[in-house]
Design a protein around this motif. Structure first.
Motif, PDB file in Angstrom:
ATOM      1  N   ARG A   1     -20.448  -4.834 -12.959  1.00  0.00           N
ATOM      2  CA  ARG A   1     -20.716  -4.612 -11.538  1.00  0.00           C
ATOM      3  C   ARG A   1     -19.774  -5.454 -10.685  1.00  0.00           C
ATOM      4  O   ARG A   1     -20.164  -6.137  -9.731  1.00  0.00           O
ATOM      5  N   VAL A   2     -18.504  -5.381 -11.023  1.00  0.00           N
ATOM      6  CA  VAL A   2     -17.474  -6.190 -10.370  1.00  0.00           C
ATOM      7  C   VAL A   2     -16.860  -5.413  -9.211  1.00  0.00           C
ATOM      8  O   VAL A   2     -16.452  -4.257  -9.373  1.00  0.00           O
ATOM      9  N   LEU A   3     -16.781  -6.054  -8.049  1.00  0.00           N
ATOM     10  CA  LEU A   3     -16.078  -5.439  -6.939  1.00  0.00           C
ATOM     11  C   LEU A   3     -14.604  -5.286  -7.302  1.00  0.00           C
ATOM     12  O   LEU A   3     -13.944  -6.253  -7.701  1.00  0.00           O
ATOM     13  N   THR A   4     -14.089  -4.077  -7.150  1.00  0.00           N
ATOM     14  CA  THR A   4     -12.693  -3.785  -7.479  1.00  0.00           C
ATOM     15  C   THR A   4     -11.997  -3.255  -6.242  1.00  0.00           C
ATOM     16  O   THR A   4     -12.401  -2.231  -5.680  1.00  0.00           O
ATOM     17  N   PHE A   5     -10.967  -3.958  -5.820  1.00  0.00           N
ATOM     18  CA  PHE A   5     -10.207  -3.595  -4.629  1.00  0.00           C
ATOM     19  C   PHE A   5      -9.046  -2.698  -5.050  1.00  0.00           C
ATOM     20  O   PHE A   5      -8.183  -3.106  -5.839  1.00  0.00           O
ATOM     21  N   VAL A   6      -9.032  -1.478  -4.551  1.00  0.00           N
ATOM     22  CA  VAL A   6      -8.021  -0.492  -4.922  1.00  0.00           C
ATOM     23  C   VAL A   6      -6.971  -0.431  -3.820  1.00  0.00           C
ATOM     24  O   VAL A   6      -7.262  -0.062  -2.674  1.00  0.00           O
ATOM     25  N   HIS A   7      -5.745  -0.782  -4.177  1.00  0.00           N
ATOM     26  CA  HIS A   7      -4.643  -0.848  -3.209  1.00  0.00           C
ATOM     27  C   HIS A   7      -3.523   0.084  -3.680  1.00  0.00           C
ATOM     28  O   HIS A   7      -3.208   0.133  -4.873  1.00  0.00           O
ATOM     29  N   PRO A   8      -2.911   0.841  -2.772  1.00  0.00           N
ATOM     30  CA  PRO A   8      -1.814   1.732  -3.203  1.00  0.00           C
ATOM     31  C   PRO A   8      -0.689   0.950  -3.849  1.00  0.00           C
ATOM     32  O   PRO A   8      -0.281  -0.096  -3.354  1.00  0.00           O
ATOM     33  N   SER A   9      -0.214   1.477  -4.968  1.00  0.00           N
ATOM     34  CA  SER A   9       0.854   0.802  -5.698  1.00  0.00           C
ATOM     35  C   SER A   9       2.197   1.483  -5.522  1.00  0.00           C
ATOM     36  O   SER A   9       3.226   0.952  -5.931  1.00  0.00           O
ATOM     37  N   SER A  10       2.191   2.650  -4.924  1.00  0.00           N
ATOM     38  CA  SER A  10       3.428   3.383  -4.675  1.00  0.00           C
ATOM     39  C   SER A  10       3.117   4.399  -3.582  1.00  0.00           C
ATOM     40  O   SER A  10       2.110   4.261  -2.876  1.00  0.00           O
ATOM     41  N   ALA A  11       3.952   5.389  -3.449  1.00  0.00           N
ATOM     42  CA  ALA A  11       3.715   6.441  -2.461  1.00  0.00           C
ATOM     43  C   ALA A  11       4.199   7.765  -3.037  1.00  0.00           C
ATOM     44  O   ALA A  11       5.213   7.810  -3.745  1.00  0.00           O
ATOM     45  N   PRO A  12       3.493   8.861  -2.775  1.00  0.00           N
ATOM     46  CA  PRO A  12       3.948  10.161  -3.262  1.00  0.00           C
ATOM     47  C   PRO A  12       5.110  10.682  -2.429  1.00  0.00           C
ATOM     48  O   PRO A  12       5.269  10.309  -1.266  1.00  0.00           O
ATOM     49  N   GLY A  13       5.936  11.516  -3.039  1.00  0.00           N
ATOM     50  CA  GLY A  13       7.022  12.155  -2.304  1.00  0.00           C
ATOM     51  C   GLY A  13       8.025  11.193  -1.713  1.00  0.00           C
ATOM     52  O   GLY A  13       8.462  11.360  -0.566  1.00  0.00           O
ATOM     53  N   LEU A  14       8.425  10.172  -2.500  1.00  0.00           N
ATOM     54  CA  LEU A  14       9.332   9.155  -1.959  1.00  0.00           C
ATOM     55  C   LEU A  14      10.687   9.725  -1.550  1.00  0.00           C
ATOM     56  O   LEU A  14      11.365   9.146  -0.694  1.00  0.00           O
ATOM     57  N   ASP A  15      11.079  10.834  -2.132  1.00  0.00           N
ATOM     58  CA  ASP A  15      12.365  11.426  -1.758  1.00  0.00           C
ATOM     59  C   ASP A  15      12.350  11.921  -0.309  1.00  0.00           C
ATOM     60  O   ASP A  15      13.408  12.121   0.295  1.00  0.00           O
ATOM     61  N   ARG A  16      11.166  12.092   0.277  1.00  0.00           N
ATOM     62  CA  ARG A  16      11.052  12.521   1.671  1.00  0.00           C
ATOM     63  C   ARG A  16      10.774  11.341   2.602  1.00  0.00           C
ATOM     64  O   ARG A  16      10.556  11.549   3.797  1.00  0.00           O
ATOM     65  N   MET A  17      10.761  10.138   2.066  1.00  0.00           N
ATOM     66  CA  MET A  17      10.402   8.966   2.870  1.00  0.00           C
ATOM     67  C   MET A  17      11.458   7.876   2.742  1.00  0.00           C
ATOM     68  O   MET A  17      11.141   6.707   2.577  1.00  0.00           O
ATOM     69  N   THR A  18      12.702   8.264   2.840  1.00  0.00           N
ATOM     70  CA  THR A  18      13.779   7.308   2.612  1.00  0.00           C
ATOM     71  C   THR A  18      14.125   6.491   3.845  1.00  0.00           C
ATOM     72  O   THR A  18      14.944   5.586   3.766  1.00  0.00           O
ATOM     73  N   ASP A  19      13.525   6.804   4.994  1.00  0.00           N
ATOM     74  CA  ASP A  19      13.806   6.031   6.197  1.00  0.00           C
ATOM     75  C   ASP A  19      12.531   5.913   7.026  1.00  0.00           C
ATOM     76  O   ASP A  19      11.449   6.334   6.622  1.00  0.00           O
ATOM     77  N   LEU A  20      12.646   5.275   8.180  1.00  0.00           N
ATOM     78  CA  LEU A  20      11.552   5.139   9.145  1.00  0.00           C
ATOM     79  C   LEU A  20      10.363   4.345   8.612  1.00  0.00           C
ATOM     80  O   LEU A  20       9.276   4.386   9.191  1.00  0.00           O
ATOM     81  N   TRP A  21      10.548   3.616   7.506  1.00  0.00           N
ATOM     82  CA  TRP A  21       9.477   2.816   6.898  1.00  0.00           C
ATOM     83  C   TRP A  21       8.278   3.693   6.505  1.00  0.00           C
ATOM     84  O   TRP A  21       7.132   3.266   6.492  1.00  0.00           O
ATOM     85  N   LEU A  22       8.552   4.949   6.165  1.00  0.00           N
ATOM     86  CA  LEU A  22       7.485   5.898   5.900  1.00  0.00           C
ATOM     87  C   LEU A  22       6.680   5.623   4.625  1.00  0.00           C
ATOM     88  O   LEU A  22       5.493   5.973   4.576  1.00  0.00           O
ATOM     89  N   PRO A  23       7.263   5.034   3.574  1.00  0.00           N
ATOM     90  CA  PRO A  23       6.410   4.767   2.404  1.00  0.00           C
ATOM     91  C   PRO A  23       5.168   3.960   2.738  1.00  0.00           C
ATOM     92  O   PRO A  23       4.072   4.256   2.267  1.00  0.00           O
TER      93      PRO A  23
END
Length: 342
Positions: free
Chosen positions: A177-199
């Motif tokens: 019964r451990v609290l587990t903090f789920v944080h994004p480790s990457s981002a989908p579609g990185l080829d479409r997020m190469t600028d504008l700090w979109l990741p």
């Protein structure tokens, strides 16, 4: 509304302990020459970034205990639950040996870092999802390092959270019964997020929603009664609740669970790091104040620097505000926030 205590418990805070960074630098996996300017560069095998020249924000609060505590005092945060940022988790690496070494060293360094101020800082042990040794590392954090909670990413070694490789981890965390903090480790579609700090701006909220949807639709939560807190207010997930539930009802491919997705989505815990009072108020109204925990994303530049004002702006009653500010975290992680006098 009655006056609120200035004590707050931040469930979403990161650290990059200097001994870990120096260990990575000694192996040629980190460039620390930019630290005086507040930036760090890491090998892509560690950071998950495509470009090893990309600067990662690394202010002194990431590794200097005095600077961190001073910032906490300025922002009236009594205690932080600290986790390693995704840049130090090797989430996209293929070399299992490297992942195990870095994650283990990171957990040791984080435990030592938080031990410098045990009345103010709590470590969340990192579990490398997607790797068969994730459960062993989580168990080591809980039993040997004494962390009261666990943090994990949204994928590892290109394996999703509902991949069978993670079953031992989920079984352990559910049993404890451990609290587990789920944080994004990457981002989908990185080829479409190469600028504008979109990741970070767009990709992270998408990634959290995708990972949580796999937990919900993939039946993981049918098998394991997990206590999960989703970063950034769950990203896009709350807004997708209706669509996921509709698809579950009409598409046989999405019906691997007997429980409607909306029910599962409302049962998650969420942090407050959405940076919009109306959106946060909608989240609280949906899941209840007892399922929302204060989160700032400190000390990165995309952080909530006025967390008490964030909660006060919601116009909640004193008890609901108390739960969000510190009550829920204190209960989940078994550690009180120091009183303002302390």
């Amino acid at each position: 509304m009655s006056r609120l205590s200035p004590a707050a418990y931040d469930i979403h805070a990161h650290a990059m302990p200097l001994p870990l960074l120096e260990r990575l630098a000694a192996r040629g996996l980190a460039d620390l020459t930019g630290l005086p300017e507040g930036v760090l560069r890491l090998d892509p095998r560690v950071s998950g970034l495509a470009d090893d020249r990309a600067p990662i924000p690394c202010p002194p609060e990431q590794y200097d205990i005095a600077a961190r505590l001073a910032r906490m005092d300025r922002e009236e945060v009594g205690r932080q639950a600290v986790s390693l940022p995704p840049f130090l988790t090797c989430a996209t690496a293929e070399d299992a040996r490297l992942v195990r070494e870095v994650v283990r060293a990171g957990n040791d360094a984080l435990a030592e870092f938080t031990a410098q101020a045990p009345d103010r800082l709590t470590a969340l042990g990192g579990a490398p999802v997607g790797f068969p040794f994730a459960a062993d590392e989580a168990r080591r954090c809980l039993d040997e390092l004494g962390t009261p909670g666990i943090a994990c990413g949204t994928q590892g070694q290109r394996r999703e959270l509902d991949d069978p490789v993670n079953e031992d981890l989920w079984s352990l965390l559910a049993a404890r019964r451990v609290l587990t903090f789920v944080h994004p480790s990457s981002a989908p579609g990185l080829d479409r997020m190469t600028d504008l700090w979109l990741p970070q701006l767009v990709g992270y909220p998408m990634e959290t929603a995708l990972a949580a949807a796999r937990l919900v639709l993939g039946g993981v939560l049918d098998r394991h009664d997990l206590v999960l807190c989703l970063a950034h207010g769950g990203g896009c997930l709350p807004a997708l609740s209706g669509r996921l539930t509709l698809g579950w009802g009409r598409k046989p491919q999405a019906r691997r669970t007997a429980v409607a997705p909306a029910t599962r989505i409302d049962a998650f815990y969420y942090d407050t790091a959405v940076f919009s009072a109306p959106i946060l108020r909608d989240l609280v109204d949906r899941v209840g104040a007892d399922h929302v925990l204060l989160g700032t994303d400190t000390p990165f530049d995309l952080a909530d620097t006025t967390p008490l004002a964030t909660v006060r702006a919601l116009g909640l009653g004193e008890e609901e505000s108390r739960l969000i500010l510190h009550g829920n975290a204190e209960r989940a992680l078994h550690a009180p926030v120091p009183s303002p006098a302390t």
